[in-house]
Design an enzyme around this catalytic site. Structure first.
Site, PDB file in Angstrom:
ATOM      1  N   THR A 157       0.925  -1.111   0.000  1.00 28.95           N
ATOM      2  CA  THR A 157       0.000   0.000   0.000  1.00 28.95           C
ATOM      3  C   THR A 157       0.970   1.165   0.000  1.00 28.95           C
ATOM      4  O   THR A 157       2.147   0.972   0.278  1.00 28.95           O
ATOM      5  CB  THR A 157      -0.814  -0.042   1.323  1.00 28.95           C
ATOM      6  OG1 THR A 157      -1.690  -1.160   1.289  1.00 28.95           O
ATOM      7  CG2 THR A 157      -1.620   1.199   1.570  1.00 28.95           C
ATOM      8  N   ARG A 185     -13.711  -7.137  -2.606  1.00 35.16           N
ATOM      9  CA  ARG A 185     -13.055  -7.105  -1.283  1.00 35.16           C
ATOM     10  C   ARG A 185     -12.515  -5.697  -1.014  1.00 35.16           C
ATOM     11  O   ARG A 185     -11.899  -5.087  -1.872  1.00 35.16           O
ATOM     12  CB  ARG A 185     -11.928  -8.131  -1.267  1.00 35.16           C
ATOM     13  CG  ARG A 185     -11.103  -8.171   0.040  1.00 35.16           C
ATOM     14  CD  ARG A 185      -9.859  -7.332  -0.034  1.00 35.16           C
ATOM     15  NE  ARG A 185      -9.011  -7.471   1.153  1.00 35.16           N
ATOM     16  CZ  ARG A 185      -7.973  -6.688   1.414  1.00 35.16           C
ATOM     17  NH1 ARG A 185      -7.644  -5.718   0.589  1.00 35.16           N
ATOM     18  NH2 ARG A 185      -7.273  -6.871   2.503  1.00 35.16           N
ATOM     19  N   GLY A 187     -10.135  -3.471   1.726  1.00 42.54           N
ATOM     20  CA  GLY A 187      -9.174  -3.605   2.824  1.00 42.54           C
ATOM     21  C   GLY A 187      -9.282  -2.470   3.819  1.00 42.54           C
ATOM     22  O   GLY A 187     -10.287  -1.754   3.887  1.00 42.54           O
ATOM     23  N   ASP A 188      -8.231  -2.312   4.607  1.00 47.23           N
ATOM     24  CA  ASP A 188      -8.223  -1.306   5.675  1.00 47.23           C
ATOM     25  C   ASP A 188      -8.033   0.119   5.172  1.00 47.23           C
ATOM     26  O   ASP A 188      -8.480   1.078   5.817  1.00 47.23           O
ATOM     27  CB  ASP A 188      -7.095  -1.616   6.669  1.00 47.23           C
ATOM     28  CG  ASP A 188      -5.735  -1.635   5.966  1.00 47.23           C
ATOM     29  OD1 ASP A 188      -5.530  -2.535   5.114  1.00 47.23           O
ATOM     30  OD2 ASP A 188      -4.910  -0.738   6.220  1.00 47.23           O
ATOM     31  N   THR A 207      -0.222  -0.176   6.491  1.00 44.64           N
ATOM     32  CA  THR A 207      -0.008  -1.087   5.371  1.00 44.64           C
ATOM     33  C   THR A 207       0.040  -2.503   5.912  1.00 44.64           C
ATOM     34  O   THR A 207       0.372  -2.696   7.078  1.00 44.64           O
ATOM     35  CB  THR A 207       1.305  -0.760   4.629  1.00 44.64           C
ATOM     36  OG1 THR A 207       1.571  -1.796   3.667  1.00 44.64           O
ATOM     37  CG2 THR A 207       2.502  -0.676   5.556  1.00 44.64           C
ATOM     38  N   GLY A 210      -4.988  -6.219   5.548  1.00 44.19           N
ATOM     39  CA  GLY A 210      -6.158  -5.418   5.890  1.00 44.19           C
ATOM     40  C   GLY A 210      -7.109  -6.121   6.838  1.00 44.19           C
ATOM     41  O   GLY A 210      -7.652  -5.500   7.761  1.00 44.19           O
TER      42      GLY A 210
END
Ligand code: GLY
Length: 286
Positions: A157, A185, A187-188, A207, A210
């Site tokens: 990331t 999907r 992620g964070d 990073t 996630g």
């Protein structure tokens, strides 16, 4: 420009396994991004402009898993997430699972500035982009040949936290997500508090995995720890230790406090980082 605040900027290029021969180039990429943001701060520009500019450079660099060069999902497509946040106002903007956007971080900022909503996903994000006249590109244009050929795990990331001469903090995070993820999907990175957070104490960009980061709301957790422990480096380490203990996951984070002190920590194999403090010196770590 004289200021009572001590500016700083820190950039990460993603946590994960990085081949030794690629590390110097990734550190160079982080350094260039940090310098781009630093130049804006030095000219009196905002932390938000600086963080966005740094992340745009990383999105445009095919070595990093964001924008051009993003990892591919299970259908062989690029689907990207990004978020920006301002610490002083708590304004934020995010997009998730977007395709055909060269710089998702720019779109996230437009979401924040538009202000009607904070977070758009997938087709809705593209409808928003169309409605505001934001340029879209051919989704295939973001796939680099090495990614298509490798078709293997690529973590990472990109992110930046900046503190400007007015004492304002901003964070920007952008990612292609994790390799071979199922379509849709998220992620964070675009989840406020998880991969991206800023408030009046500091700012954090994360990073790594996630699914683990989300479960401990890691960016906000790190800032809560900063409040308790006062030192960004200690807060960064403690947040990563908590992640490992509670989830067994692997991740990294960068952090800046209001005093211009920076911290970074990881339990991934690598995480290229570049930061610049008030003396203007560029520091690199991995
Ligand atoms: N940290 C990036 C992701 O899990 O999507």
């Amino acid at each position: 420009m004289k200021s009572k605040f001590t500016p700083a900027i820190i950039v990460h290029g993603g946590g994960g396994r990085i081949r030794a021969e690629e590390l110097p180039q990734r550190l160079d990429g982080c350094k260039d991004a940090a310098l781009a943001g630093w130049g804006i701060i030095q000219q009196g520009g905002s932390a938000l402009d600086a963080a966005e500019a740094a992340v745009i450079m990383l999105e445009d660099n095919p070595l990093f898993n964001a924008g051009t060069g993003s990892t591919l999902n299970s259908l062989g497509q690029v689907e990207m997430d990004a978020a920006v946040m301002e610490g002083e106002t708590l304004r934020a903007g995010a997009v998730a699972a977007v395709q055909g956007i060269k710089n998702p971080i720019k779109l996230a900022r437009r979401v924040m500035e538009d202000g009607r909503h904070l977070f758009y996903a997938a087709e809705g994000a593209l409808l928003f982009a169309r409605a505001i006249g934001f340029a879209q590109c051919d989704p295939e244009a973001l796939i680099v040949e090495t990614e298509r050929a490798r078709w293997q795990e690529k973590h990472g990331t990109v992110g930046c936290v900046a503190l400007d001469l007015e004492g304002k903090i901003a964070v920007a995070t952008s990612t292609g997500g994790i390799f071979n993820k199922l379509p849709g999907r998220v992620g964070d990175s675009p989840l406020i508090g998880c991969g991206t957070y800023a408030n009046d104490c500091g700012g954090v960009s994360c990073t790594g995995q996630g699914e683990a980061i989300i479960r401990i709301v890691m960016a906000k957790t790190a800032l809560d720890l900063l409040k308790e422990r006062a030192e960004p480096q200690a807060a960064a380490h403690q947040a990563i230790a908590l992640l490992a203990q509670k989830t067994g996951g692997a991740a990294g984070l960068i952090i800046i406090d209001r005093q211009g002190k920076v911290g970074h920590a990881r339990n991934t194999e690598r995480m290229p980082v570049s930061f610049i403090l008030s003396d203007g010196q560029v520091h690199l770590d991995s």
